[in-house]
Design a protein around this motif. Sequence first.
Motif, short mmCIF file in Angstrom:
data_model
loop_
_atom_site.label_atom_id
_atom_site.label_comp_id
_atom_site.label_asym_id
_atom_site.label_seq_id
_atom_site.Cartn_x
_atom_site.Cartn_y
_atom_site.Cartn_z
N LYS A 150 1.06 -0.89 -0.33
CA LYS A 150 0.52 -0.22 -0.08
C LYS A 150 1.03 1.31 0.07
N HIS A 151 1.78 1.03 0.59
CA HIS A 151 2.58 2.36 0.02
C HIS A 151 3.85 2.42 -0.71
N LEU A 152 3.62 1.23 -2.22
CA LEU A 152 4.16 1.33 -3.25
C LEU A 152 3.94 3.18 -4.25
N PRO A 153 4.26 3.44 -4.80
CA PRO A 153 4.12 4.63 -5.67
C PRO A 153 3.15 3.71 -7.15
N ASP A 154 2.70 5.02 -7.44
CA ASP A 154 1.31 4.05 -8.66
C ASP A 154 2.80 2.76 -9.31
N GLU A 155 3.71 4.03 -9.75
CA GLU A 155 4.39 4.29 -10.84
C GLU A 155 5.11 2.09 -10.82
N ALA A 156 5.57 2.21 -9.14
CA ALA A 156 6.71 0.77 -8.80
C ALA A 156 4.58 -0.46 -8.86
N ARG A 157 3.70 0.10 -8.22
CA ARG A 157 2.57 -0.58 -8.47
C ARG A 157 2.22 -1.77 -9.91
N GLN A 158 2.24 -0.43 -10.47
CA GLN A 158 2.45 -0.76 -12.26
C GLN A 158 3.64 -1.73 -12.80
N GLU A 159 4.03 -1.91 -12.22
CA GLU A 159 4.71 -2.51 -12.95
C GLU A 159 5.63 -3.38 -12.07
N LEU A 160 5.23 -3.76 -10.73
CA LEU A 160 5.02 -4.90 -10.18
C LEU A 160 3.98 -5.91 -10.47
N ALA A 161 2.03 -4.95 -11.08
CA ALA A 161 1.44 -5.93 -11.45
C ALA A 161 1.86 -6.38 -12.98
N GLU A 162 2.47 -5.32 -14.40
CA GLU A 162 3.29 -6.28 -14.84
C GLU A 162 3.76 -7.70 -15.22
N ASN A 163 4.98 -7.48 -14.32
CA ASN A 163 5.52 -8.78 -13.90
C ASN A 163 4.83 -9.58 -13.74
N ARG A 164 4.00 -9.49 -13.03
CA ARG A 164 2.86 -10.62 -12.36
C ARG A 164 2.22 -11.31 -13.69
N ARG A 165 2.07 -10.45 -14.63
CA ARG A 165 0.66 -10.73 -16.02
C ARG A 165 2.11 -11.48 -17.13
#
Length: 203
Positions: free
Chosen positions: A117-132
């Motif tokens: 929950k503390h991650l910046p939006d850009e990092a959250r999006q990058e992690l989501a892309e890793n999962r995809r």
Amino acid sequence: MRNAKAIRDEIHDFKRNRILDVASQLFFENGYNGTSIDAIAEKLHATKPFVYYHFRSKADVLAGVCGRTTAFVAELAETAAATAGPVRDRLRTLVHDMTLRVIEGRVYLAVYFREDKHLPDEARQELAENRRRFDRALSRLIQEGAEAGVFEVGRVSVATQAITGMTTWLFNWYRPSGPLSAEEMADEMARLALAMLETRPAG
């Protein structure tokens, strides 16, 4: 012989990874809000500018911690899906190696699940892309096995999430002091994944 740039890059990566190792342990023990850049620097026996040279902010450090394992397992899955060879062997190697990586990075993953929950939006999006990326590659591998008659799968998406869940959740319960070594656990997880997917003779 390696050139000077390669050596500098290696040293830079070593220092960056050392910061992430220390930060992950402090985030794990004290939480994100309970850990300061000062505390990270002190644990490293370094200065705050040393940390800020490699990371823009504490949130950037957290992003590095959270992304370390997710990016690696995405690359593992993509390599397994793209490499030639028997699909059974490729899946076994993927689950085996992923298990070892999850065990090795279990503190990183614990921090990820607790503090995302503390991650910046850009990092959250990058992690989501890793999962995809991981899901797409693993699904492709399972689909290949199903089409070859090696795997018997009702829904590829369900099989993908089942394998992902059983390997990822190791971060929460695996203990090095337990009955299985990391290598033995990796072998067992690979065996279970194949047992779940492989076709069986009628009767």
